[in-house]
Design a protein around this motif. Structure first.
Motif, PDB file in Angstrom:
ATOM      1  N   TYR A   1       2.366  11.305   4.668  1.00  0.00           N
ATOM      2  CA  TYR A   1       1.334  10.427   5.214  1.00  0.00           C
ATOM      3  C   TYR A   1       1.153  10.696   6.714  1.00  0.00           C
TER       4      TYR A   1
ATOM      5  N   THR B   1      -3.802   8.468   0.284  1.00  0.00           N
ATOM      6  CA  THR B   1      -3.046   7.334   0.832  1.00  0.00           C
ATOM      7  C   THR B   1      -2.884   6.231  -0.207  1.00  0.00           C
TER       8      THR B   1
ATOM      9  N   LEU C   1       1.025   1.350   3.893  1.00  0.00           N
ATOM     10  CA  LEU C   1       0.099   2.351   3.353  1.00  0.00           C
ATOM     11  C   LEU C   1      -1.203   1.697   2.910  1.00  0.00           C
ATOM     12  N   ASN C   2      -1.126   0.501   2.340  1.00  0.00           N
ATOM     13  CA  ASN C   2      -2.352  -0.229   1.996  1.00  0.00           C
ATOM     14  C   ASN C   2      -3.159  -0.546   3.246  1.00  0.00           C
TER      15      ASN C   2
ATOM     16  N   MET D   1       4.532   3.187  11.061  1.00  0.00           N
ATOM     17  CA  MET D   1       5.136   4.000  10.004  1.00  0.00           C
ATOM     18  C   MET D   1       6.449   4.613  10.494  1.00  0.00           C
TER      19      MET D   1
ATOM     20  N   LEU E   1      -0.211   7.370  -2.538  1.00  0.00           N
ATOM     21  CA  LEU E   1       1.110   7.269  -1.903  1.00  0.00           C
ATOM     22  C   LEU E   1       1.590   5.823  -1.912  1.00  0.00           C
ATOM     23  N   SER E   2       0.678   4.905  -1.645  1.00  0.00           N
ATOM     24  CA  SER E   2       1.032   3.483  -1.664  1.00  0.00           C
ATOM     25  C   SER E   2       1.530   3.066  -3.039  1.00  0.00           C
TER      26      SER E   2
ATOM     27  N   ILE F   1       6.449   9.009   3.625  1.00  0.00           N
ATOM     28  CA  ILE F   1       6.165   8.801   5.051  1.00  0.00           C
ATOM     29  C   ILE F   1       5.863  10.125   5.732  1.00  0.00           C
TER      30      ILE F   1
ATOM     31  N   SER G   1       4.827   0.236   1.236  1.00  0.00           N
ATOM     32  CA  SER G   1       3.633   0.104   0.406  1.00  0.00           C
ATOM     33  C   SER G   1       2.562  -0.722   1.117  1.00  0.00           C
TER      34      SER G   1
ATOM     35  N   GLY H   1      -3.042   1.176   5.965  1.00  0.00           N
ATOM     36  CA  GLY H   1      -3.572   2.470   6.391  1.00  0.00           C
ATOM     37  C   GLY H   1      -4.832   2.836   5.625  1.00  0.00           C
TER      38      GLY H   1
END
Length: 164
Positions: free
Chosen positions: A107, A28, A44-45, A151, A31-32, A104, A41, A47
């Motif tokens: 994730y 994750t 995701l942070n 998301m 991905l961010s 996305i 972004s 998350g």
């Protein structure tokens, strides 16, 4: 470990989900870092922060049951993390918006594994009358659902439109 009771299954699945969350945390974060959309972004942070908090809770629950949270390796999440790398991080993209759409996708696949794991653990804890565990796990489940819905909103509100 021999699985002879629902307690045994519960303990096994606590360890499995702990392993899954550890593996998904690193993915994750990556991905961010690869996301170009600012809202994506940031989500995701958030998350990654939620996954980290979940790891703390799972570790604490394991301690109350005198089980090692690292006692299991989740092969299911291992595969999902490999897929995230192959399809969202290592693939070639024509543009950043298309990569964001794939980020996305990958994730949410990892998140849905966590949703299934938390849902099962909540059901097991409730059946075993482990009220404190059940309450903590229900909060993690609710938070994970909330993040997943956010998301989806990012994807359908902005990212997918730009990627199309």
């Amino acid at each position: 470990m021999s699985l002879n009771s629902l307690h045994d299954v519960y303990h096994d699945q606590l360890q499995d989900l702990y392993s899954a969350c550890k593996q998904s945390l690193d993915a994750t974060s990556k991905l961010s870092g690869a996301a170009s959309d600012k809202e994506l972004s940031e989500a995701l942070n958030a998350g990654a922060n939620g996954i980290s908090e979940g790891l703390d809770v799972l570790k604490s629950i394991c301690a109350t049951h005198d089980i090692d949270p690292d006692g299991e390796h989740c092969k299911g999440m291992e595969g999902l993390v490999k897929e995230a790398h192959a399809h969202a991080l290592d693939a070639e993209f024509g543009d950043a918006d298309t990569q964001d759409a794939m980020i996305i996708t990958q994730y949410q696949r990892m998140v849905h594994y966590a949703l299934a794991g938390y849902g099962c653990l909540v059901a097991f804890a409730n059946r075993l009358d482990l009220d404190e565990d059940g309450g903590q796990l229900q909060k993690l489940l609710d938070d994970t659902y909330s993040g997943d819905r956010h998301m989806t909103d990012i994807a359908t509100g902005n990212v997918n439109k730009k990627a199309a």
